[in-house]
Design a protein around this motif. Structure first.
Motif, PDB file in Angstrom:
ATOM      1  N   ALA A  99       0.841  -1.204   0.000  1.00  0.00           N
ATOM      2  CA  ALA A  99       0.000   0.000   0.000  1.00  0.00           C
ATOM      3  C   ALA A  99       0.873   1.250   0.000  1.00  0.00           C
ATOM      4  O   ALA A  99       0.597   2.220  -0.715  1.00  0.00           O
ATOM      5  CB  ALA A  99      -0.934  -0.007   1.205  1.00  0.00           C
ATOM      6  N   ALA A 100       1.944   1.218   0.787  1.00  0.00           N
ATOM      7  CA  ALA A 100       2.851   2.369   0.825  1.00  0.00           C
ATOM      8  C   ALA A 100       3.500   2.570  -0.536  1.00  0.00           C
ATOM      9  O   ALA A 100       3.621   3.702  -1.025  1.00  0.00           O
ATOM     10  CB  ALA A 100       3.913   2.161   1.910  1.00  0.00           C
ATOM     11  N   ALA A 101       3.890   1.472  -1.166  1.00  0.00           N
ATOM     12  CA  ALA A 101       4.517   1.573  -2.493  1.00  0.00           C
ATOM     13  C   ALA A 101       3.544   2.168  -3.508  1.00  0.00           C
ATOM     14  O   ALA A 101       3.931   2.958  -4.370  1.00  0.00           O
ATOM     15  CB  ALA A 101       4.984   0.188  -2.949  1.00  0.00           C
ATOM     16  N   VAL A 102       2.277   1.786  -3.399  1.00  0.00           N
ATOM     17  CA  VAL A 102       1.269   2.312  -4.326  1.00  0.00           C
ATOM     18  C   VAL A 102       1.148   3.828  -4.161  1.00  0.00           C
ATOM     19  O   VAL A 102       1.135   4.589  -5.134  1.00  0.00           O
ATOM     20  CB  VAL A 102      -0.097   1.627  -4.097  1.00  0.00           C
ATOM     21  CG1 VAL A 102      -1.199   2.320  -4.880  1.00  0.00           C
ATOM     22  CG2 VAL A 102      -0.029   0.157  -4.482  1.00  0.00           C
ATOM     23  N   ARG A 103       1.094   4.274  -2.910  1.00  0.00           N
ATOM     24  CA  ARG A 103       0.986   5.720  -2.645  1.00  0.00           C
ATOM     25  C   ARG A 103       2.237   6.463  -3.093  1.00  0.00           C
ATOM     26  O   ARG A 103       2.158   7.507  -3.749  1.00  0.00           O
ATOM     27  CB  ARG A 103       0.800   5.968  -1.147  1.00  0.00           C
ATOM     28  CG  ARG A 103      -0.579   5.640  -0.641  1.00  0.00           C
ATOM     29  CD  ARG A 103      -0.780   6.269   0.740  1.00  0.00           C
ATOM     30  NE  ARG A 103      -1.909   5.688   1.437  1.00  0.00           N
ATOM     31  CZ  ARG A 103      -3.179   5.956   1.133  1.00  0.00           C
ATOM     32  NH1 ARG A 103      -3.464   6.776   0.137  1.00  0.00           N
ATOM     33  NH2 ARG A 103      -4.159   5.372   1.802  1.00  0.00           N
ATOM     34  N   GLU A 104       3.402   5.922  -2.726  1.00  0.00           N
ATOM     35  CA  GLU A 104       4.649   6.598  -3.080  1.00  0.00           C
ATOM     36  C   GLU A 104       4.807   6.683  -4.598  1.00  0.00           C
ATOM     37  O   GLU A 104       5.304   7.675  -5.119  1.00  0.00           O
ATOM     38  CB  GLU A 104       5.843   5.845  -2.467  1.00  0.00           C
ATOM     39  CG  GLU A 104       5.944   6.027  -0.967  1.00  0.00           C
ATOM     40  CD  GLU A 104       6.771   4.922  -0.298  1.00  0.00           C
ATOM     41  OE1 GLU A 104       6.706   4.815   0.943  1.00  0.00           O
ATOM     42  OE2 GLU A 104       7.459   4.162  -1.014  1.00  0.00           O
ATOM     43  N   SER A 105       4.351   5.648  -5.291  1.00  0.00           N
ATOM     44  CA  SER A 105       4.465   5.663  -6.751  1.00  0.00           C
ATOM     45  C   SER A 105       3.588   6.751  -7.359  1.00  0.00           C
ATOM     46  O   SER A 105       3.967   7.391  -8.336  1.00  0.00           O
ATOM     47  CB  SER A 105       4.077   4.305  -7.332  1.00  0.00           C
ATOM     48  OG  SER A 105       4.886   3.299  -6.787  1.00  0.00           O
ATOM     49  N   ALA A 106       2.415   6.947  -6.776  1.00  0.00           N
ATOM     50  CA  ALA A 106       1.532   8.003  -7.281  1.00  0.00           C
ATOM     51  C   ALA A 106       2.170   9.368  -7.066  1.00  0.00           C
ATOM     52  O   ALA A 106       2.127  10.240  -7.943  1.00  0.00           O
ATOM     53  CB  ALA A 106       0.171   7.925  -6.591  1.00  0.00           C
ATOM     54  N   GLU A 107       2.783   9.553  -5.900  1.00  0.00           N
ATOM     55  CA  GLU A 107       3.450  10.834  -5.651  1.00  0.00           C
ATOM     56  C   GLU A 107       4.615  11.028  -6.618  1.00  0.00           C
ATOM     57  O   GLU A 107       4.821  12.117  -7.167  1.00  0.00           O
ATOM     58  CB  GLU A 107       3.953  10.899  -4.207  1.00  0.00           C
ATOM     59  CG  GLU A 107       2.830  11.148  -3.216  1.00  0.00           C
ATOM     60  CD  GLU A 107       3.204  10.745  -1.796  1.00  0.00           C
ATOM     61  OE1 GLU A 107       4.410  10.667  -1.487  1.00  0.00           O
ATOM     62  OE2 GLU A 107       2.274  10.498  -1.000  1.00  0.00           O
ATOM     63  N   ALA A 108       5.352   9.946  -6.833  1.00  0.00           N
ATOM     64  CA  ALA A 108       6.494  10.031  -7.750  1.00  0.00           C
ATOM     65  C   ALA A 108       6.032  10.353  -9.169  1.00  0.00           C
ATOM     66  O   ALA A 108       6.661  11.144  -9.872  1.00  0.00           O
ATOM     67  CB  ALA A 108       7.277   8.726  -7.732  1.00  0.00           C
ATOM     68  N   ALA A 109       4.916   9.762  -9.586  1.00  0.00           N
ATOM     69  CA  ALA A 109       4.401  10.020 -10.942  1.00  0.00           C
ATOM     70  C   ALA A 109       4.051  11.493 -11.092  1.00  0.00           C
ATOM     71  O   ALA A 109       4.366  12.116 -12.108  1.00  0.00           O
ATOM     72  CB  ALA A 109       3.183   9.140 -11.219  1.00  0.00           C
ATOM     73  N   GLY A 110       3.414  12.064 -10.087  1.00  0.00           N
ATOM     74  CA  GLY A 110       3.067  13.482 -10.126  1.00  0.00           C
ATOM     75  C   GLY A 110       4.307  14.354 -10.256  1.00  0.00           C
ATOM     76  O   GLY A 110       4.346  15.296 -11.043  1.00  0.00           O
ATOM     77  N   ARG A 111       5.322  14.017  -9.477  1.00  0.00           N
ATOM     78  CA  ARG A 111       6.568  14.808  -9.539  1.00  0.00           C
ATOM     79  C   ARG A 111       7.267  14.634 -10.881  1.00  0.00           C
ATOM     80  O   ARG A 111       7.775  15.591 -11.464  1.00  0.00           O
ATOM     81  CB  ARG A 111       7.514  14.384  -8.411  1.00  0.00           C
ATOM     82  CG  ARG A 111       7.208  14.999  -7.062  1.00  0.00           C
ATOM     83  CD  ARG A 111       8.395  14.820  -6.110  1.00  0.00           C
ATOM     84  NE  ARG A 111       8.808  13.419  -5.988  1.00  0.00           N
ATOM     85  CZ  ARG A 111       8.253  12.561  -5.127  1.00  0.00           C
ATOM     86  NH1 ARG A 111       7.268  12.941  -4.334  1.00  0.00           N
ATOM     87  NH2 ARG A 111       8.685  11.312  -5.065  1.00  0.00           N
ATOM     88  N   LEU A 112       7.300  13.401 -11.370  1.00  0.00           N
ATOM     89  CA  LEU A 112       7.978  13.132 -12.650  1.00  0.00           C
ATOM     90  C   LEU A 112       7.372  13.950 -13.780  1.00  0.00           C
ATOM     91  O   LEU A 112       8.089  14.513 -14.597  1.00  0.00           O
ATOM     92  CB  LEU A 112       7.831  11.648 -13.010  1.00  0.00           C
ATOM     93  CG  LEU A 112       8.979  10.710 -12.683  1.00  0.00           C
ATOM     94  CD1 LEU A 112       8.590   9.286 -13.045  1.00  0.00           C
ATOM     95  CD2 LEU A 112      10.235  11.110 -13.438  1.00  0.00           C
ATOM     96  N   LEU A 113       6.049  14.008 -13.815  1.00  0.00           N
ATOM     97  CA  LEU A 113       5.410  14.721 -14.918  1.00  0.00           C
ATOM     98  C   LEU A 113       5.356  16.224 -14.683  1.00  0.00           C
ATOM     99  O   LEU A 113       5.639  17.002 -15.579  1.00  0.00           O
ATOM    100  CB  LEU A 113       3.986  14.199 -15.144  1.00  0.00           C
ATOM    101  CG  LEU A 113       3.851  13.148 -16.231  1.00  0.00           C
ATOM    102  CD1 LEU A 113       4.390  11.825 -15.756  1.00  0.00           C
ATOM    103  CD2 LEU A 113       2.408  12.995 -16.677  1.00  0.00           C
ATOM    104  N   PHE A 114       4.984  16.609 -13.471  1.00  0.00           N
ATOM    105  CA  PHE A 114       4.641  18.016 -13.265  1.00  0.00           C
ATOM    106  C   PHE A 114       5.543  18.733 -12.280  1.00  0.00           C
ATOM    107  O   PHE A 114       5.253  19.858 -11.883  1.00  0.00           O
ATOM    108  CB  PHE A 114       3.183  18.125 -12.815  1.00  0.00           C
ATOM    109  CG  PHE A 114       2.216  17.482 -13.760  1.00  0.00           C
ATOM    110  CD1 PHE A 114       2.072  17.951 -15.058  1.00  0.00           C
ATOM    111  CD2 PHE A 114       1.465  16.373 -13.373  1.00  0.00           C
ATOM    112  CE1 PHE A 114       1.187  17.345 -15.940  1.00  0.00           C
ATOM    113  CE2 PHE A 114       0.581  15.770 -14.242  1.00  0.00           C
ATOM    114  CZ  PHE A 114       0.446  16.252 -15.535  1.00  0.00           C
ATOM    115  N   GLY A 115       6.632  18.087 -11.858  1.00  0.00           N
ATOM    116  CA  GLY A 115       7.551  18.738 -10.937  1.00  0.00           C
ATOM    117  C   GLY A 115       6.849  19.150  -9.660  1.00  0.00           C
ATOM    118  O   GLY A 115       6.154  18.346  -9.046  1.00  0.00           O
ATOM    119  N   SER A 116       6.984  20.405  -9.302  1.00  0.00           N
ATOM    120  CA  SER A 116       6.460  20.835  -8.005  1.00  0.00           C
ATOM    121  C   SER A 116       5.074  21.472  -8.122  1.00  0.00           C
ATOM    122  O   SER A 116       4.624  22.138  -7.204  1.00  0.00           O
ATOM    123  CB  SER A 116       7.433  21.824  -7.375  1.00  0.00           C
ATOM    124  OG  SER A 116       7.636  22.889  -8.290  1.00  0.00           O
ATOM    125  N   ALA A 117       4.414  21.295  -9.275  1.00  0.00           N
ATOM    126  CA  ALA A 117       3.073  21.872  -9.428  1.00  0.00           C
ATOM    127  C   ALA A 117       2.192  21.455  -8.247  1.00  0.00           C
ATOM    128  O   ALA A 117       2.259  20.310  -7.810  1.00  0.00           O
ATOM    129  CB  ALA A 117       2.447  21.410 -10.743  1.00  0.00           C
TER     130      ALA A 117
END
Length: 590
Positions: free
Chosen positions: A555-573
């Motif tokens: 579950a933690a990996a799923v959440r962390e991956s979503a956060e990472a995806a947001g950062r990868l695409l949109f940086g600090s938006a």
DNA sequence: GACTTGAGCGCG
DNA sequence: AAAGCGCGCTCAAGTC
């Protein structure tokens, strides 16, 4: 400059392809290693039977494997128990790069017509592999070339195309994510979805009655059909043929134009209720009935066929079994093995969030920050109810102009001008026959010849008003397509990045202890099935099958991956992507 | 008899 | 309720 020694000497890429050899009709395989500077090694010949061992050994230096087409190479490695971390799928990347407006000179890629094969072209049923022998991919009509030379040439073209981009990072991220998706798709197909066929059968029997003999209809359907015929006063009315049903309805005095559900529901007549029920159940039977279980479920697993990049926008498609159309009604049949759980997550309102991020629309981002985005719109006083918010937001992204939706969209235009400008601009481009691109650079197809002719005819001197209105309608239609393309396509990119991140994080989880890892029911499955692994993906939703003891880590990996995806695409938006996460034996929603 | 097309409905 | 986007699948009817 990379030094001549040390880790930087490790090959960055390892290109696999067939080489002609030894009079063996099927040929052999060879690998060429490519370093960061583009220097190639001499081809390393590999006996096909040794391919898994070769890949497993080289994988320790974590190269990116370059190959023609993931479904042609990877399933056989998986069968042999070999998993890789990264690849570059030449077919998928060609499709992106040869169309992307971010690539300044697409000429060389467009000239390489052999790489234009569509998804799944020439795939068909994989040839039965001989015992203890790994075969190389076979040429099939319409398939991409699998030869080493062809792969090296195409890889050079693709690297040159990427290097020439103004912002190579974005397209680079896209081709990496697309390729990772191809690996996930192959692995999920191999592992299969844990499927409780007995539960599926119970659900069917409860709705339709017991399984009938071959060719016969379930009793519940027969009863409903009788009820409909009695109500219509037409003992011979056919319910399965829309034209015949339409005639029967009309002669019974029900004034409908079609037999579709929503139109029927508007009429009051004793035949309507049983008819709608009949349609619903008939649908369940034909699409996901007992025949589907027989065809698609073996050993407690449903093995779907995913088609990464199968949709113009970059979404996945599926082929066979309707993997992306599992009715909610049947979700309880998705069931973890004993001692295991399903960790499922979906992103709430992925597309509007992606739109807010792309447009850097602070107000829209704030409406969705840390909560349900639709409720946020209500709280900000933009619309009155959550339902209105949903209709307005969907209308904005799909381009509706009429009805409730069309009326609500202007409110969004006032509150979220940046987001609306982005989709309006995309629509305007499409109306003029132009091309739009997603955040990472996947470009939309041009309209077809028919569309161009329609527009040309309307601007001719002798054009009739009918020509003009037809052209206008087609233009607006294509504008709605490009409007939605940028949002749906970028959402697909976010989801791919999420999936790719999650796949790597799952692989890096500590191996389950033997106490935690009760072998899955299908012990004969691929080795990675004994660790937490992805089993389902549906646009904005993932599911991981994991030993109970590792559920929290997953579950933690799923959440962390979503956060990472947001950062990868949109940086600090300042846009977040909240997940709805569930852990349980069964995949239930709501 | 084999193939294509359209209606209808499942999913996001 | 269904409008506005993207799909796959099945059946019946139309076409060759």
């Amino acid at each position: 400059m990379p030094s001549r020694s040390g880790p930087s000497d490790a090959p960055r890429w390892c290109v696999l392809g067939r080489v002609p050899g030894g009079g063996v009709a099927r040929g052999r395989v060879a690998a060429v290693e490519v370093d960061a500077a583009g220097e190639r090694s001499a081809p390393i010949p590999i006996a096909t039977a040794e391919l898994p061992a070769f890949v497993a050994a080289r994988e320790r230096s974590a190269p990116r494997w370059v190959w023609s087409d993931t479904p042609s190479w990877y399933p056989r490695l998986l069968e042999a128990g070999v998993r890789i971390e990264r690849c570059h799928d030449l077919r998928l990347c060609h499709a992106i790069l040869s169309r992307s407006e971010a690539v300044p000179d697409r000429g060389p890629l467009l000239a390489a017509a052999r790489w234009e094969a569509g998804p799944g072209a020439g795939e068909g049923e994989p040839a039965e592999s001989a015992l203890f022998e790994i075969e190389t991919p076979e040429d099939a009509p319409g398939a991409v070339p699998h030869d080493l030379d062809a792969a090296l040439e195409e890889f050079d073209r693709q690297r040159a195309a990427l290097a020439a981009c103004v912002d190579p990072g974005r397209l680079g991220l896209l081709v990496a994510a697309e390729s990772a998706g191809a690996l996930v798709a192959a692995e999920m197909a191999a592992a299969g979805v844990p499927w409780d066929a007995a539960e599926h059968d119970r659900l069917l029997s409860a709705a339709l009655g017991p399984r009938p003999a071959r060719g016969a209809k379930p009793v519940r359907l027969l009863e409903l059909a009788e009820e409909v015929r009695a109500a219509l006063g037409d003992p011979r009315a056919s319910l399965d043929s829309p034209p015949k049903l339409l005639r029967a309805l009309r002669s019974a005095g029900i004034d409908v134009e079609s037999t579709s559900r929503w139109e029927l529901a508007e009429h009051e007549h004793p035949a309507i209720r049983p008819l709608l029920r009949y349609k619903k159940l008939s649908r369940l039977l034909t699409a996901k009935g007992w025949a589907w279980i027989d065809e698609w479920v073996r050993d407690g697993r449903y093995h779907p066929v995913y088609v990464p990049g199968g949709v113009v926008t970059g979404r996945w498609a599926s082929s066979g079994g309707g993997a992306l159309q599992l009715p909610r009604q049947l979700r309880p049949a998705l069931r973890a093995d004993p001692g295991w759980v399903l960790v499922s997550a979906d992103v709430a309102q992925l597309e509007p969030r992606v739109l807010a991020a792309m447009a850097a629309d602070g107000a829209m981002a704030a409406a969705g920050s840390g909560r349900d985005l639709y409720s946020g719109l209500v709280e900000q006083g933009i619309v009155g109810t959550r339902q209105e918010a949903k209709i307005a937001v969907l209308g904005a992204m799909y381009g509706s102009t009429t009805g409730d939706s069309g009326r609500l969209v202007p409110r969004l235009r006032r509150s979220f001008p940046a987001a609306m400008r982005l989709v309006d601009t995309a629509a305007a481009a499409g109306e003029q026959g132009g091309v739009v691109s997603t955040w990472l650079g996947r470009s939309s197809p041009r309209p077809g010849d028919e569309w161009e002719e329609l527009q040309a005819r309307a601007s001719l001197p002798g054009a009739t008003s009918r020509d003009e209105s037809r052209a206008r309608r087609a233009a607006r239609e294509f504008g709605r397509f490009t409007r939605n393309f940028v949002v749906q396509g970028t959402a697909a990119e976010w989801a791919l990045a999420w999936l790719a991140e999650l796949r790597l994080r799952l692989a890096r989880l500590p191996s389950p202890t033997s106490a935690e890892s009760i072998a899955p029911a299908r012990a004969s499955g691929p080795a990675f099935e004994r660790q937490p692994h992805l089993v389902f993906f549906l646009h904005d939703e993932v599911m991981v099958h994991a030993p109970e003891g590792q559920a929290a880590a997953v579950a933690a990996a799923v959440r962390e991956s979503a956060e990472a995806a947001g950062r990868l695409l949109f940086g600090s938006a300042p846009v977040d992507f909240p997940l709805e996460l569930r852990i349980g034996e069964r995949a239930l929603k709501e």
